[in-house]
Write an enzyme that holds these catalytic residues in place. Structure first.
Site: not given
Ligand code: GLA
Ligand code: ZN
Length: 674
Positions: A107, A145-146, A153, A156, A303, A353-354
């Site tokens: 991802r 997300n993050e 490439c 870029c 989070e 396992y998180h």
């Molecule tokens: C990040 C992501 C989440 C998950 C957690 C696990 O913060 O945003 O999707 O993967 O880590 O710690």
């Molecule tokens: Zn690129």
């Protein structure tokens, strides 16, 4: 609903059958969970094929949460692209630092410059917003997300060249900025410019570059390119919704300059995964950095794990009470939401396992679930008193991505100096004095601060030196350290004495610097007469020549024994401090304590190990005093205010005893004075 701190977290019911949703709902109610973040990785679900969008399942999930009266933080779902997209348009996947084109997998892996990625992610955001904007349960949008990483490439590379044309206008200006007469690098055509990677300017990884100017600009460009992705999605959301838009940051995350992003977010939010279970000051610094993104406005703790992470080699449990302690710590530093990753555990893949509020067996009689229930009830009882409250800091610590990058990509004097560690040492010293701290960008207005610390301010740009000088002129104290004031915005050395534009304020000159291995200690003798102490110093020893500054500390060993290591310069009505070496924590504590004492800013309990103290002032003027015990022993101190502990209802009288068990928390609403 009465206003209160939103409580809940990431929820992915698309991963399990609907009967489980009923069980989830019952457990959420039991735990006072009122907020869910939905759809963070739903792209392949909501757009199963190029020409097909399918919101059936997300509709049901959203409807269910709505029916249950929960607030929804709804994600656009673009943090992981679908397999069909990578197959049909291989250019959406990234090329890594080694030049390898990645194929579908993992991802956070989309090329930020790919027109197809940009078009489709924006379109998905547009459709999600249009579809759910009218739902009163939706309270915020969560884009991507993050964001992070980098791509190298061809797309870029082309984007980089456009970025450079905008930045420099002419190749002559670029050649000057990048110092390309060195090693025959003069560029004669924009198309000659390559992204700095293992195939071009780098060796031994992303921090070893032949040209700091090129690498600095590529980092700026990458940060900017991903920001464009966020901005595109946000604009698409705005077509149908005025609700606040955020994306989850990662605190001190090097690849993205969050200060450049901040203006584009409606509120800041971040994911708190500290490096170990003994990092209260690291977390406090990260919270304050996140609060500083929007000028001190509250942020969301988007989070945190309720119990354990999964991605580390070794993943320890949060000890009993720590889930609560760290949640309150976030609130104490400005969080207006307390959310977890994740509400129910995934059954498969790398996060099975998180830690989760609800485990695979769906039990409510687990330790973690009980702790979540207790915290939920506590937050419910607290109501909205902390919402919108601000931190009344008179002390600022500068945090600067440009300095972080410039310092860590430089050859010499030492690869052992890490920006975060230097900043953390100074933050830790402030933190243990119980003083409220704003962690701010170098562009921040410094007029309201009595003390400004600028550790490892390697790169000095714009009018920063003047603004720091003005803090001292009007009676404030400014501190900077070794390896500060070394380079300009392009990463080129100043053609003046070190520390460059900071020299007048600090009243010193540095001609030479000695770097040694981490095991080499040169003790520094600090202070005079009966206020004298000797502390270890390491890594870099600058040979400091006072040019007006008084000597506060001197080296004890080597050929520079007896020469200054720490100085203080009178400047206007205030002072410019210079610390020419990496003092161990006791030395940093000593220096910072002198500065705070001078301004009467040291908190009332500076010497109590593990005690954290912050203040927030609510919009109606109510003062809230947070006391937290991160130590391993109970703490007993004398109260300094009259008030009520909002968590227990107990009265607190000034001068009377206050007790904090291990992991204990007090939120004292101070009585109005007069
Ligand atoms: C990040 C992501 C989440 C998950 C957690 C696990 O913060 O945003 O999707 O993967 O880590 O710690
Ligand atoms: Zn690129």
């Amino acid at each position: 609903m009465t206003p209160k701190v939103p409580f809940g977290g990431d929820y992915n019911p698309e991963q399990w059958p609907e009967p489980v949703w009923d069980a989830d709902d019952r457990l959420f109610a039991q735990a006072s969970i009122d907020t869910v973040t939905l759809g963070v990785f739903d792209w392949s679900l909501t757009q199963p094929a190029p020409d097909r969008y399918d919101f059936t399942l997300l509709d049901r999930i959203v409807a269910r949460s709505t029916a249950q009266g929960r607030m929804i933080c709804l994600a656009t779902g673009t943090g992981a692209h679908p397999a069909w997209l990578a197959r049909a348009h291989p250019e959406v996947t990234r090329v890594d630092f080694e030049g390898r084109r990645h194929r579908f997998g993992q991802r956070h892996n989309s090329c930020p410059s790919s027109p197809m990625f940009r078009r489709l992610s924006t379109e998905l955001a547009r459709r999600v917003a249009r579809r759910y904007a009218g739902n009163p349960s939706v309270v915020a949008w969560h884009v991507g997300n993050e964001y992070g990483g980098a791509c190298y490439c061809e797309l870029c590379a082309a984007g980089f060249r456009r970025f450079l044309r905008d930045r420099y206008g002419t190749l002559a200006a670029l050649n000057t900025a990048w110092y390309t007469t060195f090693w025959s690098h003069t560029f004669t055509d924009w198309d000659e410019i390559e992204p700095p990677s293992a195939l071009t300017e780098h060796w031994r990884g992303p921090d070893h570059t032949a040209f700091q100017g090129i690498t600095l600009d590529y980092r700026r460009f990458m940060s900017e390119a991903m920001l464009t992705n966020f901005v595109d999605e946000k604009a698409a959301i705005r077509e149908s919704s005025d609700l606040p838009v955020t994306t989850n940051f990662m605190g001190m995350y090097r690849p993205i300059d969050y200060h450049r992003w901040a203006a584009h977010l409606d509120f800041a939010s971040w994911d708190n995964y500290p490096p170990d279970d003994d990092s209260p000051a690291w977390m406090a610094l990260s919270h304050d950095l996140m609060r500083g993104l929007k000028g001190g406005q509250p942020f969301w703790l988007m989070e945190q794990t309720p119990s354990t992470t999964a991605c580390r080699d070794v993943n320890p449990l949060k000890r009993p009470g720590v889930l609560r302690l760290w949640s309150w710590q976030a609130v104490a530093h400005g969080a207006d939401a307390v959310l977890f990753f994740q509400l129910r555990a995934s059954r498969g893949a790398c996060e099975k396992y998180h830690g989760a509020v609800i485990g695979h067996a769906g039990r409510s009689d687990t330790r973690v679930f009980r702790e979540v229930v207790e915290l939920g009830a506590e937050l419910r009882r607290l109501g909205g008193v902390t919402l919108g409250a601000r931190t009344p800091a008179r002390v600022a610590l500068l945090f600067d991505w440009d300095s972080w990058w410039a310092l860590e990509i430089s050859d010499g004097p030492s690869r052992l100096v890490r920006y975060q560690q230097v900043v953390l040492a100074y933050y830790q010293a402030l933190w243990s004095c119980g003083v409220d701290i704003d962690v701010v960008p170098v562009s921040a207005d410094l007029a309201g601060y009595q003390v400004v610390l600028a550790p490892a301010l390697h790169l000095v740009k714009d009018d920063l030196a003047d603004r720091l000088a003005r803090v001292a002129l009007r009676g404030g104290s400014v501190l900077t350290t070794f390896l500060s004031g070394r380079v300009d915005v392009d990463g080129n050395a100043f053609l003046t004495d070190v520390p460059g534009p900071l020299a007048p304020l600090t009243g010193v000159r540095v001609d030479e610097w000695d770097a040694r291995g981490a095991d080499v200690v040169n003790p520094v003798c600090l202070g005079h007469d009966d206020d004298r102490t000797e502390v270890p110093a390491r890594l870099v020893f600058e040979l400091v020549i006072p040019v007006g500054a008084e000597v506060v500390g001197s080296y004890r060993a080597d050929f520079y024994a007896g020469t200054p290591a720490v100085t203080r310069n009178s400047y206007g009505d205030g002072h410019g401090w210079y610390v020419g070496t990496a003092l161990d924590q006791p030395g940093v504590d000593w220096v910072v304590r002198r500065i705070l004492d001078h301004h009467g800013l040291t908190g009332p309990h500076p010497d109590v190990p593990g005690l954290e103290r912050t203040v927030r002032v609510a919009p109606d003027g109510t003062r809230l005093l947070f006391l937290l015990n991160h130590g391993t022993e109970p703490i007993e101190i004398a109260a300094t205010v009259d008030g009520v502990d909002l968590l227990t209802g107990a009265r607190v009288e000034s001068g009377g005893p206050v007790r904090l068990d291990t992991a204990g928390v007090l939120v004292i609403r101070e009585d109005e004075c007069g």
